[in-house]
Design an enzyme around this catalytic site. Structure first.
Site, PDB file in Angstrom:
ATOM      1  CE  LYS A 117      -8.621   8.247  -5.258  1.00  0.00           C
ATOM      2  NZ  LYS A 117      -8.718   6.741  -5.420  1.00  0.00           N
ATOM      3  CG  PHE A 151      -4.906   5.354   0.468  1.00  0.00           C
ATOM      4  CD1 PHE A 151      -5.654   6.441   1.056  1.00  0.00           C
ATOM      5  CD2 PHE A 151      -5.644   4.557  -0.188  1.00  0.00           C
ATOM      6  CE1 PHE A 151      -7.229   6.500   0.885  1.00  0.00           C
ATOM      7  CE2 PHE A 151      -7.056   4.582  -0.125  1.00  0.00           C
ATOM      8  CZ  PHE A 151      -7.621   5.524   0.378  1.00  0.00           C
ATOM      9  CG  ASP A 152      -7.387   3.162   3.297  1.00  0.00           C
ATOM     10  OD1 ASP A 152      -7.217   3.954   2.337  1.00  0.00           O
ATOM     11  OD2 ASP A 152      -8.459   2.411   3.391  1.00  0.00           O
ATOM     12  CB  ALA A 157      -4.350   8.900  -6.443  1.00  0.00           C
ATOM     13  CG  HIS A 214     -12.245   1.889   6.646  1.00  0.00           C
ATOM     14  ND1 HIS A 214     -11.026   1.011   6.365  1.00  0.00           N
ATOM     15  CD2 HIS A 214     -12.554   2.188   5.236  1.00  0.00           C
ATOM     16  CE1 HIS A 214     -10.463   1.060   4.918  1.00  0.00           C
ATOM     17  NE2 HIS A 214     -10.998   2.047   4.239  1.00  0.00           N
ATOM     18  CG  ASP A 227      -0.572   6.298  -4.086  1.00  0.00           C
ATOM     19  OD1 ASP A 227      -1.374   6.560  -5.142  1.00  0.00           O
ATOM     20  OD2 ASP A 227      -1.009   5.829  -3.005  1.00  0.00           O
ATOM     21  CE1 TYR A 247      -9.078 -11.310 -23.560  1.00  0.00           C
ATOM     22  CE2 TYR A 247      -6.883 -10.874 -24.205  1.00  0.00           C
ATOM     23  CZ  TYR A 247      -7.845 -11.348 -23.391  1.00  0.00           C
ATOM     24  OH  TYR A 247      -7.528 -12.134 -22.110  1.00  0.00           O
TER      25      TYR A 247
HETATM   26  N1  F0G Z   1      -3.786   5.940  -3.138  1.00  0.00           N
HETATM   27  C1  F0G Z   1      -4.344   6.861  -2.876  1.00  0.00           C
HETATM   28  C2  F0G Z   1      -3.547   8.067  -2.436  1.00  0.00           C
HETATM   29  C3  F0G Z   1      -5.740   7.074  -2.767  1.00  0.00           C
HETATM   30  O1  F0G Z   1      -6.362   8.131  -2.369  1.00  0.00           O
HETATM   31  C4  F0G Z   1      -6.538   5.627  -3.101  1.00  0.00           C
HETATM   32  C5  F0G Z   1      -7.934   5.671  -3.004  1.00  0.00           C
HETATM   33  C6  F0G Z   1      -5.915   4.767  -3.836  1.00  0.00           C
HETATM   34  C7  F0G Z   1      -4.372   4.700  -3.719  1.00  0.00           C
HETATM   35  C8  F0G Z   1      -6.650   3.477  -4.100  1.00  0.00           C
HETATM   36  O2  F0G Z   1      -6.990   3.797  -5.524  1.00  0.00           O
HETATM   37  O3  F0G Z   1      -9.557   3.448  -4.855  1.00  0.00           O
HETATM   38  O4  F0G Z   1      -8.740   3.434  -7.208  1.00  0.00           O
HETATM   39  O5  F0G Z   1      -8.258   1.378  -5.682  1.00  0.00           O
HETATM   40  N2  F0G Z   1      -8.609   6.692  -2.441  1.00  0.00           N
HETATM   41  C9  F0G Z   1     -10.002   6.643  -2.246  1.00  0.00           C
HETATM   42  C10 F0G Z   1     -10.325   7.894  -1.428  1.00  0.00           C
HETATM   43  C11 F0G Z   1     -10.727   5.355  -2.127  1.00  0.00           C
HETATM   44  O6  F0G Z   1     -11.554   7.853  -0.946  1.00  0.00           O
HETATM   45  O7  F0G Z   1      -9.488   8.554  -0.934  1.00  0.00           O
HETATM   46  P1  F0G Z   1      -8.586   3.038  -5.918  1.00  0.00           P
END
Ligand code: F0G
Length: 459
Positions: free
Chosen positions: A259, A125-126, A218, A451, A216, A73
């Site tokens: 990613k 990102f969304d 990823a 979406h 960000d 833990y």
């Molecule tokens: N930031 C970026 C640039 C992303 O592309 C994503 C996720 C996230 C943050 C959020 O990360 O999914 O681990 O919570 N992108 C995926 C996509 C879902 O299909 O582009 P997450």
């Protein structure tokens, strides 16, 4: 002399069967799915390009790391293994594990963002935007204008327009701007990279106004690859040197490890500042788990640490990004309008130029995405009006400048034959595009991030 093609820096040790379906099966399945590709079962899809997130293939070394996971833990060796890997690759000595990228956003933004704040960046990102707007703050897109013209060649379409950024910073009080966020690569503008030159400029302006800079991150490794290939100063640097240089300008980062760290689940926050780490730890414990596991199993942290090293190898990145370009070139040569230059993780079809006859109120990119599924069992994703959602204040539909269908390529997963299969089907749809005259209307939508669960009907 023959041109030597890019060959993958791995061979295949385990396979998973996938099954083709018939057009009539797919026509039925998509009705049952309410024309929302997220509602399909994965067995109903032949080549799944919905996302490159968590869909990659782990290596034998990552799987062997899983066996070494420490599930304690507190204070697990897996936590320290991951901490060391993050410090080595990003330079951030403080970190918090989270279960995925949006969880990292939730924890960091709970610490730093309040109602009324402004968060400038390059096409957030969304989920990032969602977490900002959920706090009644505002995400301001300062991406360079060139990014919005898919025909224009520009090496770094993810770049921030420094003038747009300075305007936000100079015309609002500092206390209202908790951070600038640079997304590398910029997913929403087509997987487009940001140059070190631009990162340096943003950092200079951020310092001038006393505002923090976060990444960000990823797809930071793919961004580093583009810097190496396209930014002269870095042609001889290794990917890891470039990554360290990129992160050296930031105060911290959020990471969706699904990613570029090539794991199926995971995320983290990287930080330089002890105080922010302390404050964020409280939210991490509340939302994710104790600070030495934060929503991840020990074995998953081990695989992630290994994935960070594999994801930053040049040979791997070269074959990956060239596989994406392989798809892009086939489409481009056939005249299919795609975002150019090609992105790092995906090809983005410009749906407005593909289906100019479909009115924007009928969701052009979604219409095309559904068509590609019916045509060949290919699952792509809409990055258009449905994703752009409604304005949180006026509740009006937001119509983005670009309507994309994204073909995201999972890492180390599909062969170039799959990619050819995808291209052939898309080109067939392109050739009969004039037959597609109408789109869809929304029958149900959620109040935020609609979406994922939207239900549609044919017009
Ligand atoms: N930031 C970026 C640039 C992303 O592309 C994503 C996720 C996230 C943050 C959020 O990360 O999914 O681990 O919570 N992108 C995926 C996509 C879902 O299909 O582009 P997450």
């Amino acid at each position: 002399m023959m041109n030597i093609p890019f060959a993958e820096s791995f061979k295949i040790k385990m396979v998973e069967s996938i099954r083709r379906s018939t057009r009539s099966e797919r026509e039925k399945w998509i009705i049952d799915a309410k024309y929302n590709l997220f509602n399909l079962r994965s067995e109903q899809v032949f080549v799944d390009l919905l996302t490159d997130s968590g869909t990659g293939a782990m290596s034998d070394r990552q799987w062997s790391e899983m066996m070494l996971g420490d599930e304690s833990y507190a204070g697990a060796s897996s936590y320290y293994k991951l901490k060391d890997a993050i410090a080595e690759i990003t330079g951030f000595t403080y970190f918090l594990p989270t279960h995925q990228g949006r969880a990292a956003e939730n924890v960091l933004f709970s610490t730093l963002i309040k109602a009324g704040d402004l968060v400038p960046g390059n096409s957030h990102f969304d989920t990032t935007k969602g977490h900002i707007e959920f706090r009644k703050a505002k995400a301001i897109d300062c991406t360079i204008d060139e990014a919005f013209d898919t025909t224009l060649d520009h090496p770094f379409k993810g770049n921030i327009d420094i003038q747009k950024l300075e305007k936000v910073l100079s015309s609002n009080p500092k206390a209202q701007i908790p951070m600038i966020i640079i997304t590398v690569t910029c997913n929403s503008s087509g997987g487009q990279p940001v140059s070190i030159e631009n990162i340096r400029e943003v950092s200079r302006v951020a310092k001038k106004y006393g505002v923090k800079l976060f990444f960000d991150a990823a797809r930071f490794a793919e961004n580093a690859y583009f810097i190496k290939i396209r930014e002269k100063e870095f042609a001889r640097h290794s990917i890891r040197e470039i990554a360290r240089e990129m992160f050296s300008y930031a105060d911290g980062m959020t990471m969706s490890s699904k990613k570029d760290a090539i794991v199926n689940m995971g995320g983290f926050i990287g930080l330089r500042d002890k105080e922010i780490h302390q404050q964020a730890s409280v939210f991490n414990i509340m939302f994710e788990g104790y600070i030495t596991y934060g929503g991840m199993s020990g074995r998953d942290m081990n695989a992630l640490a290994q994935g960070l090293y594999e994801g930053t190898e040049f040979d791997y990145l070269e074959s990956r990004i060239n596989q994406v370009a392989y798809l892009g070139n086939m489409l481009k040569d056939a005249g299919v309008p795609v975002q150019f230059p090609f992105g790092g993780h995906a090809i983005f079809i410009d749906a407005k130029r593909f289906l100019p006859q479909v009115p924007k109120e009928q969701y052009v990119a979604q219409t095309l995405a559904v068509e590609l599924y019916i045509e060949g069992g290919i699952r792509a994703v809409e990055i258009g009006t449905i994703l752009a959602d409604r304005d949180p204040m006026t509740r009006e539909n937001r119509y983005p400048d670009l309507e994309f269908v994204r073909l995201a390529i999972p890492r180390r997963t599909y062969t170039n034959n799959h990619i050819q299969y995808v291209a052939a089907h898309i080109i067939n749809v392109w050739e009969r595009r004039n037959e597609i005259k109408t789109g869809y209307s929304i029958h149900y939508e959620a109040p935020i991030m609609r979406h994922f669960t939207v239900e549609l009907g044919k017009i």
